[in-house]
Design a protein around this motif. Structure first.
Motif, short mmCIF file in Angstrom:
data_model
loop_
_atom_site.label_atom_id
_atom_site.label_comp_id
_atom_site.label_asym_id
_atom_site.label_seq_id
_atom_site.Cartn_x
_atom_site.Cartn_y
_atom_site.Cartn_z
N ARG A 106 62.96 -38.62 -40.57
CA ARG A 106 63.96 -37.89 -41.35
C ARG A 106 64.05 -38.44 -42.76
N ASP A 107 64.07 -39.76 -42.89
CA ASP A 107 64.17 -40.38 -44.20
C ASP A 107 62.94 -40.10 -45.05
N ALA A 110 63.24 -36.56 -46.28
CA ALA A 110 64.25 -36.50 -47.34
C ALA A 110 63.68 -37.01 -48.66
N ARG A 111 62.92 -38.11 -48.62
CA ARG A 111 62.29 -38.64 -49.83
C ARG A 111 61.30 -37.64 -50.41
N ASP A 114 63.22 -34.84 -52.11
CA ASP A 114 63.76 -35.33 -53.38
C ASP A 114 62.67 -35.40 -54.44
#
Length: 123
Positions: A106-107, A110-111, A114
């Motif tokens: 998930r992280d 997300a990165r 972004d």
């Protein structure tokens, strides 16, 4: 209630409810004509089973845990053997590992999002 009504109340497809029955996790009564007859307790039981499956717990483990879950949202420990506890500890640890992996994924997503947004805004 019939299987269609149970499916409607729980949001669980009929086919999955039949699977719960085949594995012995959900046990309906039978009417004289052979139709399944689910009582009110089956609603909560089916939801418990679905929740445990969605958490990643295998059916074989759920079958062992269900007798300990006699009332909705309450855990009763009678009948919990050392083997059951050890099995559940392994499952808990496995779930924690899956949660860690999902969190990292998930992280990373997300990165990526972004970075893509920042690149588009800069262009």
């Amino acid at each position: 209630m019939r299987i269609g009504a149970l499916s409607e109340r729980t949001g669980i497809p009929r086919r999955m409810l039949r699977y719960y029955e085949e594995t012995g996790m959900l046990v309906p009564d039978r009417c004289g004509n052979g139709y399944r007859d689910y009582d009110e307790r089956c609603v909560e039981r089916a939801l418990q089973i679905r929740g445990l499956l969605e958490a990643g717990m295998p059916t074989r483990v759920i079958k062992q845990v269900l007798p300990c879950l006699k009332q909705p949202k309450a855990i009763h420990v009678e009948g919990a053997t050392r083997e059951t506890i050890e099995l559940l500890e392994r499952e808990r640890d496995s779930m924690s590992d899956r949660i860690d992996t999902l969190t990292r994924s998930r992280d990373a997503i997300a990165r990526y999002i972004d970075t893509v947004r920042e690149t588009r805004e800069a262009a």
